[in-house]
Structures are given as C-alpha cells and as structure tokens.
Design a protein around this motif. Structure first.
Motif, PDB file in Angstrom:
ATOM      1  N   MET A   1    -100.213   1.096  19.865  1.00  0.00           N
ATOM      2  CA  MET A   1    -100.405  -0.141  20.819  1.00  0.00           C
ATOM      3  C   MET A   1    -102.101  -0.250  20.959  1.00  0.00           C
ATOM      4  N   PRO A   2    -102.655   0.789  20.912  1.00  0.00           N
ATOM      5  CA  PRO A   2    -104.010   0.209  21.687  1.00  0.00           C
ATOM      6  C   PRO A   2    -104.882  -0.653  21.035  1.00  0.00           C
ATOM      7  N   GLU A   3    -105.387  -1.828  21.719  1.00  0.00           N
ATOM      8  CA  GLU A   3    -106.552  -2.633  21.425  1.00  0.00           C
ATOM      9  C   GLU A   3    -107.282  -2.508  22.544  1.00  0.00           C
ATOM     10  N   LEU A   4    -108.280  -3.213  22.680  1.00  0.00           N
ATOM     11  CA  LEU A   4    -109.183  -3.271  23.880  1.00  0.00           C
ATOM     12  C   LEU A   4    -108.444  -3.061  25.304  1.00  0.00           C
ATOM     13  N   PRO A   5    -107.421  -3.785  25.558  1.00  0.00           N
ATOM     14  CA  PRO A   5    -106.835  -3.986  26.943  1.00  0.00           C
ATOM     15  C   PRO A   5    -106.146  -2.536  27.095  1.00  0.00           C
ATOM     16  N   GLU A   6    -105.585  -1.845  26.200  1.00  0.00           N
ATOM     17  CA  GLU A   6    -104.931  -0.583  26.489  1.00  0.00           C
ATOM     18  C   GLU A   6    -105.849   0.265  26.840  1.00  0.00           C
ATOM     19  N   VAL A   7    -106.857   0.510  25.902  1.00  0.00           N
ATOM     20  CA  VAL A   7    -107.971   1.264  26.004  1.00  0.00           C
ATOM     21  C   VAL A   7    -108.648   1.150  27.358  1.00  0.00           C
ATOM     22  N   GLU A   8    -109.025   0.084  27.934  1.00  0.00           N
ATOM     23  CA  GLU A   8    -109.427  -0.237  29.105  1.00  0.00           C
ATOM     24  C   GLU A   8    -108.485   0.441  30.150  1.00  0.00           C
ATOM     25  N   SER A   9    -107.247   0.183  30.024  1.00  0.00           N
ATOM     26  CA  SER A   9    -106.336   1.026  30.839  1.00  0.00           C
ATOM     27  C   SER A   9    -106.488   2.769  30.738  1.00  0.00           C
ATOM     28  N   ALA A  10    -106.555   3.127  29.793  1.00  0.00           N
ATOM     29  CA  ALA A  10    -106.704   4.558  29.432  1.00  0.00           C
ATOM     30  C   ALA A  10    -107.919   5.015  30.292  1.00  0.00           C
ATOM     31  N   ARG A  11    -109.146   4.202  29.995  1.00  0.00           N
ATOM     32  CA  ARG A  11    -110.322   4.450  30.643  1.00  0.00           C
ATOM     33  C   ARG A  11    -110.347   4.405  32.114  1.00  0.00           C
ATOM     34  N   ARG A  12    -109.328   3.648  32.762  1.00  0.00           N
ATOM     35  CA  ARG A  12    -109.158   3.532  34.260  1.00  0.00           C
ATOM     36  C   ARG A  12    -108.469   4.926  34.532  1.00  0.00           C
ATOM     37  N   VAL A  13    -107.525   5.051  33.894  1.00  0.00           N
ATOM     38  CA  VAL A  13    -106.589   6.416  34.095  1.00  0.00           C
ATOM     39  C   VAL A  13    -107.476   7.691  34.170  1.00  0.00           C
ATOM     40  N   ILE A  14    -108.384   7.644  33.334  1.00  0.00           N
ATOM     41  CA  ILE A  14    -109.373   9.053  33.542  1.00  0.00           C
ATOM     42  C   ILE A  14    -110.123   8.817  34.753  1.00  0.00           C
ATOM     43  N   SER A  15    -110.709   7.508  34.950  1.00  0.00           N
ATOM     44  CA  SER A  15    -111.529   7.197  36.155  1.00  0.00           C
ATOM     45  C   SER A  15    -110.856   7.676  37.455  1.00  0.00           C
ATOM     46  N   ARG A  16    -109.588   7.170  37.567  1.00  0.00           N
ATOM     47  CA  ARG A  16    -108.884   7.458  38.665  1.00  0.00           C
ATOM     48  C   ARG A  16    -108.356   9.008  38.983  1.00  0.00           C
ATOM     49  N   ALA A  17    -107.953   9.540  37.786  1.00  0.00           N
ATOM     50  CA  ALA A  17    -107.283  10.785  37.992  1.00  0.00           C
ATOM     51  C   ALA A  17    -108.072  12.232  37.577  1.00  0.00           C
ATOM     52  N   ALA A  18    -109.194  11.825  36.796  1.00  0.00           N
ATOM     53  CA  ALA A  18    -109.778  13.286  36.118  1.00  0.00           C
ATOM     54  C   ALA A  18    -111.090  13.397  36.651  1.00  0.00           C
ATOM     55  N   LEU A  19    -111.808  12.916  37.414  1.00  0.00           N
ATOM     56  CA  LEU A  19    -113.163  12.718  37.527  1.00  0.00           C
ATOM     57  C   LEU A  19    -113.445  13.794  38.466  1.00  0.00           C
ATOM     58  N   ARG A  20    -114.436  14.537  38.221  1.00  0.00           N
ATOM     59  CA  ARG A  20    -115.234  15.898  39.077  1.00  0.00           C
ATOM     60  C   ARG A  20    -114.012  17.090  39.103  1.00  0.00           C
ATOM     61  N   ARG A  21    -113.136  16.878  38.159  1.00  0.00           N
ATOM     62  CA  ARG A  21    -112.123  18.283  38.161  1.00  0.00           C
ATOM     63  C   ARG A  21    -112.650  19.236  37.359  1.00  0.00           C
ATOM     64  N   ARG A  22    -113.014  20.308  37.622  1.00  0.00           N
ATOM     65  CA  ARG A  22    -113.582  21.396  36.745  1.00  0.00           C
ATOM     66  C   ARG A  22    -112.300  21.726  35.646  1.00  0.00           C
ATOM     67  N   ILE A  23    -112.843  21.866  34.616  1.00  0.00           N
ATOM     68  CA  ILE A  23    -112.436  22.137  33.534  1.00  0.00           C
ATOM     69  C   ILE A  23    -112.038  23.682  33.177  1.00  0.00           C
ATOM     70  N   VAL A  24    -110.990  24.143  33.003  1.00  0.00           N
ATOM     71  CA  VAL A  24    -110.987  25.798  32.849  1.00  0.00           C
ATOM     72  C   VAL A  24    -110.368  26.194  31.551  1.00  0.00           C
ATOM     73  N   ALA A  25    -109.876  25.170  30.709  1.00  0.00           N
ATOM     74  CA  ALA A  25    -109.225  25.504  29.458  1.00  0.00           C
ATOM     75  C   ALA A  25    -109.066  24.276  28.736  1.00  0.00           C
ATOM     76  N   VAL A  26    -109.214  24.402  27.224  1.00  0.00           N
ATOM     77  CA  VAL A  26    -108.965  23.164  26.486  1.00  0.00           C
ATOM     78  C   VAL A  26    -108.338  23.514  25.216  1.00  0.00           C
ATOM     79  N   ASP A  27    -107.305  22.654  24.936  1.00  0.00           N
ATOM     80  CA  ASP A  27    -106.503  22.794  23.638  1.00  0.00           C
ATOM     81  C   ASP A  27    -107.187  21.699  22.735  1.00  0.00           C
TER      82      ASP A  27
END
Length: 272
Positions: A1-27
């Motif tokens: 689905m992603p066009e600009l609006p969906e991508v902006e939604s995804a960016r906000r998800v990251i901003s809201r829920a993932a900032l400043r959380r220490r990364i301990v593992a990556v897949d």
DNA sequence: TATAGTGTTATCGG
DNA sequence: ACCGATAACACTAT
C-alpha cells in the motif's frame, strides 16, 4: 500500500515507539531485503546503538542512530509495495503500527517479518513485508530524491513539470523529480485536475499545471490526515465498469508510464 | 491455475 | 550523456 501517506504513518510509528531504545540484537538475515549489505553488517552497525530520530522524504525513511555521544550510520527503511513497520512488546503485544490480520497467527508470530531490531526490554521493531520488495540499508542516498510532495512549493512544482516530453503521469511518479507520489495518488491528482495521464509535460498550459499543483497538495493532505491512500475519493472508481463520480462518463483503463491508470473518458480528454 | 499489483532499478534503444 | 520504456524483482490475493 505504501505511498507518501503510509510512509509518513510508519515514520510516526518509529518516532512514537522506538526512539532511544537500546538495540541488543538485529535480524538482518533476509539477503534480498537487506541487499547490498553482507550478512551481519547491519547487526554490527546497529547493536549497542539506539534510534534517535526518524526522517522522511517522499517514500524514504531514514533513522539517525547513536550511542552515548557517538553517532552511528543512518538506518534507511523503504516499504516497497507491501511493507509496514510494526513495533511490538516482548510478549508480542503491538505497541504501534500493526494490523491484527497481517501475517500474524498468534501474538509475537510474524510470518512476514523481514528485518527486525530487538530492544533491551525484549520489544521489537519489525519490517513486515510479504512481497519482500521493501528495503533496509545503511546511509541511503536520499539526496537524489526530488522535493517532497507534501512540502513542495508552487514554483518547485512548476519546475518539476517542465523541460520534458514525458507523459505527465510518468513525471509525477518519478521520485527524482517529485518524491512521494505513487500510482493511486497520481490517478487521483490527474482526475482532480482534469488532465489526461498521457499528456506530454511540455504541452500543459499554465492553468493545468496550477490545477495539478493544487490537486497534489490537496490529495497528499487528505490522504496523510487519514493515514493512507485508502481515503482518496477516486479509489472506488478505479475498476472496470465504473463511472466518473463527477459526470457519469465511463472510467477507462490503460497503461501510462508503465503503470495501470484509470481516468474519466470525458473530462480527462487526450488533448488539453 | 492464471493474472494483476499501492515500488524501485538495471538495462536497452533512441 | 539524457530520456523514456520495459523487464525483473518476490509473493499474495483474486
């Protein structure tokens, strides 16, 4: 689905829920989504750091990373055709971005997770992407993108639609010219402005370019506020047998700029 | 079973 | 070198 609006939604998800959380593992085991990085390269670059900010131009997201006072590489995220960002807790409870039905059989089980960051508390950020056309890469070349469609000025828009004989729809879809417009937004914009998708850019009148500029601003705003292109008014009429909701003329379909296109047979005449 | 698809990019021809 | 069209990519939904 992603066009600009969906991508902006995804960016906000990251901003809201993932900032400043220490990364301990990556897949980063999906070689196609993580190309051209070698196995473990993303992991080595990201473990021990945290996302400090999330940015977007067009359909491209990049996240600043850091640890203490040292900065890390930018983490580029592109959703492709079917990607979305989901942030979930240790037990699989979605904090943000998820859809219960998308590739998920039970809490925490994401069949189509193609890349993930695990945080110190066991939570995860995932790129969920059935088709695997999304992309994760370090320091993505975002400087090659054109002006973002949400912020472009009228003068920049006129410049984008000039000096070309290409079909206007191809130009609207060219991310190096104007960033963020996808196939559905393009059809909406052309329909709103009453311009045929195959019109050569250099045949457009100033009035038509102005209509396209205003239609772009309006369509991007409507869809972004709604969180996605599903809110576009033309969407229900992009199918065989549909009639234009303005004048009842048949909606016609063809390929323009390599993409399936729908337009009003009457109002969007082939010549301006 | 066959086909289309909301995105990007390498490649080819002009 | 520039421009534009096309195929390829991987997989699901219809």
């Amino acid at each position: 689905m992603p066009e600009l609006p969906e991508v902006e939604s995804a960016r906000r998800v990251i901003s809201r829920a993932a900032l400043r959380r220490r990364i301990v593992a990556v897949d980063d085991s999906d070689r196609y989504v993580c190309r051209p990085h070698s196995p473990g390269e993303l992991q080595d670059a990201l473990v021990g750091r945290a996302i400090t900010a999330a940015h977007r131009v067009g359909k491209s997201i990049w996240c600043d990373t850091g640890s203490g006072r040292s900065g890390g590489p930018a983490l580029g995220v592109h959703l492709g055709m079917s990607g979305k960002i989901v942030v979930a807790d240790r037990d699989g409870t979605e904090i943000d971005g998820g859809d219960r039905w998308e590739g998920r059989r039970q809490p925490g089980d994401y069949q189509w997770s193609r890349f993930s960051l695990e945080f110190a508390d066991g939570g995860r950020l995932m790129l969920v992407d059935p088709r695997r056309l999304g992309r994760i890469r370090l320091d993505p070349p975002v400087d090659r993108l054109g002006p973002d469609a949400e912020r472009i000025s009228p003068a920049q828009f006129r410049a984008a639609l000039s000096h070309s004989t290409a079909p206007v729809k191809a130009r609207l879809l060219d991310q190096h010219v104007l960033a963020g417009i996808g196939n559905l937004l393009a059809d909406q914009i052309l329909w709103s402005a009453r311009v045929h998708p195959a019109r050569p850019v250099d045949s457009l009148t100033r009035a038509e370019v102005d209509r396209l500029q205003r239609a772009t601003r309006r369509a991007v705003k409507v869809a972004t506020q709604a969180g996605g292109v599903h809110a576009l008014s033309l969407l229900p009429y992009r199918h065989a047998g549909a009639q234009c909701p303005r004048d009842g003329a048949p909606m016609v379909r063809s390929t323009v700029g390599g993409r399936t296109s729908w337009w009003c047979a009457d109002e969007q005449a082939a010549t301006g």
